[in-house]
Enzyme design. Structure first.
Site, PDB file in Angstrom:
ATOM      1  N   TYR A  89       0.820  -1.222   0.000  1.00  0.00           N
ATOM      2  CA  TYR A  89       0.000   0.000   0.000  1.00  0.00           C
ATOM      3  C   TYR A  89       0.847   1.262   0.000  1.00  0.00           C
ATOM      4  O   TYR A  89       0.412   2.293  -0.538  1.00  0.00           O
ATOM      5  CB  TYR A  89      -1.020  -0.029   1.160  1.00  0.00           C
ATOM      6  CG  TYR A  89      -2.110  -1.027   0.862  1.00  0.00           C
ATOM      7  CD1 TYR A  89      -3.143  -0.714  -0.007  1.00  0.00           C
ATOM      8  CD2 TYR A  89      -2.053  -2.315   1.383  1.00  0.00           C
ATOM      9  CE1 TYR A  89      -4.108  -1.646  -0.337  1.00  0.00           C
ATOM     10  CE2 TYR A  89      -3.022  -3.256   1.062  1.00  0.00           C
ATOM     11  CZ  TYR A  89      -4.043  -2.923   0.195  1.00  0.00           C
ATOM     12  OH  TYR A  89      -4.997  -3.847  -0.154  1.00  0.00           O
ATOM     13  N   ARG A 137       1.361   1.918  -3.585  1.00  0.00           N
ATOM     14  CA  ARG A 137       0.139   2.463  -4.197  1.00  0.00           C
ATOM     15  C   ARG A 137      -0.040   3.935  -3.806  1.00  0.00           C
ATOM     16  O   ARG A 137      -0.417   4.769  -4.600  1.00  0.00           O
ATOM     17  CB  ARG A 137      -1.111   1.693  -3.745  1.00  0.00           C
ATOM     18  CG  ARG A 137      -1.051   0.193  -3.782  1.00  0.00           C
ATOM     19  CD  ARG A 137      -1.626  -0.365  -5.062  1.00  0.00           C
ATOM     20  NE  ARG A 137      -0.650  -0.405  -6.124  1.00  0.00           N
ATOM     21  CZ  ARG A 137       0.365  -1.273  -6.196  1.00  0.00           C
ATOM     22  NH1 ARG A 137       0.546  -2.187  -5.275  1.00  0.00           N
ATOM     23  NH2 ARG A 137       1.216  -1.237  -7.193  1.00  0.00           N
ATOM     24  N   ASN A 166     -12.794   2.419  -5.421  1.00  0.00           N
ATOM     25  CA  ASN A 166     -11.383   2.769  -5.539  1.00  0.00           C
ATOM     26  C   ASN A 166     -10.863   3.399  -4.255  1.00  0.00           C
ATOM     27  O   ASN A 166     -11.581   4.116  -3.564  1.00  0.00           O
ATOM     28  CB  ASN A 166     -11.175   3.749  -6.705  1.00  0.00           C
ATOM     29  CG  ASN A 166     -11.576   3.126  -8.025  1.00  0.00           C
ATOM     30  OD1 ASN A 166     -11.706   1.901  -8.106  1.00  0.00           O
ATOM     31  ND2 ASN A 166     -11.774   3.945  -9.040  1.00  0.00           N
ATOM     32  N   ASP A 202      -8.055   5.262  -4.469  1.00  0.00           N
ATOM     33  CA  ASP A 202      -7.329   6.475  -4.872  1.00  0.00           C
ATOM     34  C   ASP A 202      -8.169   7.709  -4.543  1.00  0.00           C
ATOM     35  O   ASP A 202      -9.309   7.599  -4.092  1.00  0.00           O
ATOM     36  CB  ASP A 202      -6.951   6.425  -6.370  1.00  0.00           C
ATOM     37  CG  ASP A 202      -8.166   6.425  -7.296  1.00  0.00           C
ATOM     38  OD1 ASP A 202      -9.057   7.298  -7.127  1.00  0.00           O
ATOM     39  OD2 ASP A 202      -8.231   5.583  -8.217  1.00  0.00           O
ATOM     40  N   HIS A 230     -14.312   0.842  -0.131  1.00  0.00           N
ATOM     41  CA  HIS A 230     -13.172  -0.003   0.252  1.00  0.00           C
ATOM     42  C   HIS A 230     -12.044   0.780   0.909  1.00  0.00           C
ATOM     43  O   HIS A 230     -10.920   0.297   0.963  1.00  0.00           O
ATOM     44  CB  HIS A 230     -12.656  -0.764  -0.984  1.00  0.00           C
ATOM     45  CG  HIS A 230     -13.631  -1.780  -1.513  1.00  0.00           C
ATOM     46  ND1 HIS A 230     -13.588  -2.307  -2.775  1.00  0.00           N
ATOM     47  CD2 HIS A 230     -14.702  -2.365  -0.900  1.00  0.00           C
ATOM     48  CE1 HIS A 230     -14.579  -3.180  -2.934  1.00  0.00           C
ATOM     49  NE2 HIS A 230     -15.277  -3.215  -1.815  1.00  0.00           N
ATOM     50  N   GLY A 235     -16.374   1.028 -15.059  1.00  0.00           N
ATOM     51  CA  GLY A 235     -15.055   0.434 -14.833  1.00  0.00           C
ATOM     52  C   GLY A 235     -14.948  -0.505 -13.655  1.00  0.00           C
ATOM     53  O   GLY A 235     -13.967  -0.463 -12.925  1.00  0.00           O
ATOM     54  N   THR A 236     -15.941  -1.352 -13.500  1.00  0.00           N
ATOM     55  CA  THR A 236     -15.807  -2.389 -12.463  1.00  0.00           C
ATOM     56  C   THR A 236     -16.263  -3.722 -13.027  1.00  0.00           C
ATOM     57  O   THR A 236     -17.262  -3.786 -13.753  1.00  0.00           O
ATOM     58  CB  THR A 236     -16.595  -2.048 -11.183  1.00  0.00           C
ATOM     59  OG1 THR A 236     -16.592  -3.207 -10.327  1.00  0.00           O
ATOM     60  CG2 THR A 236     -18.031  -1.629 -11.436  1.00  0.00           C
ATOM     61  N   SER A 237     -15.529  -4.773 -12.687  1.00  0.00           N
ATOM     62  CA  SER A 237     -15.885  -6.105 -13.181  1.00  0.00           C
ATOM     63  C   SER A 237     -17.075  -6.674 -12.412  1.00  0.00           C
ATOM     64  O   SER A 237     -17.575  -7.738 -12.763  1.00  0.00           O
ATOM     65  CB  SER A 237     -14.689  -7.047 -13.049  1.00  0.00           C
ATOM     66  OG  SER A 237     -14.307  -7.155 -11.686  1.00  0.00           O
TER      67      SER A 237
HETATM   68  P1  OAD Z   1     -11.378  -5.015 -11.604  1.00  0.00           P
HETATM   69  O1  OAD Z   1      -9.926  -5.029 -11.930  1.00  0.00           O
HETATM   70  O2  OAD Z   1     -11.998  -6.278 -11.101  1.00  0.00           O
HETATM   71  O3  OAD Z   1     -12.211  -4.572 -12.881  1.00  0.00           O
HETATM   72  C1  OAD Z   1     -11.829  -3.460 -13.619  1.00  0.00           C
HETATM   73  C2  OAD Z   1     -12.826  -3.250 -14.735  1.00  0.00           C
HETATM   74  O4  OAD Z   1     -12.439  -2.069 -15.430  1.00  0.00           O
HETATM   75  C3  OAD Z   1     -12.892  -4.373 -15.757  1.00  0.00           C
HETATM   76  O5  OAD Z   1     -14.257  -4.730 -15.988  1.00  0.00           O
HETATM   77  C4  OAD Z   1     -12.248  -3.768 -17.009  1.00  0.00           C
HETATM   78  O6  OAD Z   1     -12.834  -4.262 -18.222  1.00  0.00           O
HETATM   79  C5  OAD Z   1     -12.573  -2.297 -16.828  1.00  0.00           C
HETATM   80  N1  OAD Z   1     -11.693  -1.333 -17.502  1.00  0.00           N
HETATM   81  C6  OAD Z   1     -10.392  -1.451 -17.838  1.00  0.00           C
HETATM   82  N2  OAD Z   1      -9.947  -0.320 -18.436  1.00  0.00           N
HETATM   83  C7  OAD Z   1     -10.997   0.541 -18.449  1.00  0.00           C
HETATM   84  C8  OAD Z   1     -11.184   1.881 -18.908  1.00  0.00           C
HETATM   85  N3  OAD Z   1     -10.197   2.589 -19.480  1.00  0.00           N
HETATM   86  N4  OAD Z   1     -12.412   2.444 -18.753  1.00  0.00           N
HETATM   87  C9  OAD Z   1     -13.432   1.755 -18.174  1.00  0.00           C
HETATM   88  N5  OAD Z   1     -13.302   0.490 -17.724  1.00  0.00           N
HETATM   89  C10 OAD Z   1     -12.104  -0.106 -17.857  1.00  0.00           C
HETATM   90  O7  OAD Z   1     -11.598  -3.790 -10.587  1.00  0.00           O
HETATM   91  P2  OAD Z   1     -12.824  -3.516  -9.612  1.00  0.00           P
HETATM   92  O8  OAD Z   1     -14.090  -4.036 -10.185  1.00  0.00           O
HETATM   93  O9  OAD Z   1     -12.754  -2.082  -9.228  1.00  0.00           O
HETATM   94  O10 OAD Z   1     -10.917  -4.342  -3.563  1.00  0.00           O
HETATM   95  O11 OAD Z   1     -12.420  -4.395  -8.355  1.00  0.00           O
HETATM   96  C11 OAD Z   1     -13.224  -4.404  -7.226  1.00  0.00           C
HETATM   97  C12 OAD Z   1     -12.383  -4.609  -5.996  1.00  0.00           C
HETATM   98  O12 OAD Z   1     -11.549  -5.751  -6.169  1.00  0.00           O
HETATM   99  C13 OAD Z   1     -11.404  -3.491  -5.725  1.00  0.00           C
HETATM  100  O13 OAD Z   1     -12.001  -2.396  -5.047  1.00  0.00           O
HETATM  101  C14 OAD Z   1     -10.364  -4.155  -4.875  1.00  0.00           C
HETATM  102  C15 OAD Z   1     -10.246  -5.458  -5.626  1.00  0.00           C
HETATM  103  O14 OAD Z   1      -9.851  -6.562  -4.866  1.00  0.00           O
HETATM  104  C16 OAD Z   1     -10.108  -4.529  -2.508  1.00  0.00           C
HETATM  105  O15 OAD Z   1      -8.884  -4.661  -2.624  1.00  0.00           O
HETATM  106  C17 OAD Z   1     -10.801  -4.584  -1.206  1.00  0.00           C
END
Ligand code: OAD
Length: 229
Positions: free
Chosen positions: A54, A57, A88, A90, A105, A170-172
């Site tokens: 961290y 980061r 996020n 950040d 988070h 931008g979240t999976s």
């Molecule tokens: P992920 O890495 O799981 O997903 C990121 C998403 O962003 C994916 O669906 C990509 O397709 C998409 N992506 C990539 N580039 C992009 C762009 N330029 N514009 C828009 N989308 C884009 O990240 P999160 O879903 O945020 O938690 O992950 C959720 C949590 O898992 C995080 O908060 C973290 C992690 O473990 C903790 O550490 C507690």
């Protein structure tokens, strides 16, 4: 009255600022063991390794800036009542001056007592072993790790329940309980999903299959239908 938009953001919105996502190829979880660096058990096993992860980061935040997508969400406040719920850690929504931001988070720019999660301080430097909170316990990152409760979840659910529109950027949607927020929308509230990767099996969701900054015009077009009562 302005309509209420809730925006759920994930790592993808900060990708174009230069911050790695977690689950894309070459993402953080490809190069680090998630249970070693992002779980409470991992922290108990090896606090230095986790602090170091961290600290890196946190240092990286000094090298990045909010991008057009973060700024767009701020500008949206001219037309809508906007609340951002971000996974996020950040501070790019803050630096784009968004008014209402809920961090599900945690936040890299804060540290907390290892013992008491409510003893939180602003913290921009490295956290070292031997840096103590005011209660005398070791400081740790103010991050919600796997194996820990998500204290802001109730507040986030309340926001989504009231939303006229939910935008997800931008979240999976792989991590719960955050991912479950999309299930709390009102029946007729549109859900718009911005992500270059398609979300399967969700005919009711409007998908913009683009990067966050490249989706801004599409979002403007869709939202122009909703901005006035
Ligand atoms: P992920 O890495 O799981 O997903 C990121 C998403 O962003 C994916 O669906 C990509 O397709 C998409 N992506 C990539 N580039 C992009 C762009 N330029 N514009 C828009 N989308 C884009 O990240 P999160 O879903 O945020 O938690 O992950 C959720 C949590 O898992 C995080 O908060 C973290 C992690 O473990 C903790 O550490 C507690």
């Amino acid at each position: 009255m302005k309509k209420k938009i809730v925006v759920l953001t994930g790592a993808g919105i900060s990708a174009e600022s230069g911050i790695s996502t977690f689950r894309d190829s070459n993402g953080l979880w490809e190069n680090h063991d998630i249970m070693e660096v992002a779980s409470i058990e991992g922290y108990h096993r090896n606090p230095s390794l986790v602090q170091d992860f961290y600290n890196k980061r946190r240092r990286q935040l000094l090298e990045v800036e909010p991008n057009l997508a973060h700024h767009f969400l701020k500008d949206l406040e001219n037309y809508f009542d906007v609340t951002i719920i971000t996974q996020n850690v950040d501070d790019l929504h803050e630096r784009a001056n968004s008014s209402k931001i809920i961090h599900l988070h945690g936040e890299l720019r804060k540290a907390r007592s290892e013992y008491n999660e409510t003893v939180v301080v602003d913290w921009s430097n490295d956290i070292n072993i031997g840096d103590f909170a005011e209660d005398g316990y070791q400081l740790r990152p103010h991050i919600v790790w796997f194996g820990e409760m998500v204290p802001m979840m109730e507040t986030a659910i309340d926001e989504v329940l009231q939303a006229d529109i939910l935008i997800v950027i931008g979240t999976s949607l792989q991590v719960y309980p955050a991912a479950s927020l999309v299930d709390y929308t009102k029946n007729n509230a549109p859900v718009i999903y911005v992500d270059p990767t398609e979300l399967n099996n969700n005919p009711s969701i409007i998908q913009i299959q683009k990067k966050a900054t490249e989706a801004i015009n599409d979002l403007k077009n869709i939202l122009s239908d909703y901005s006035v009562e």
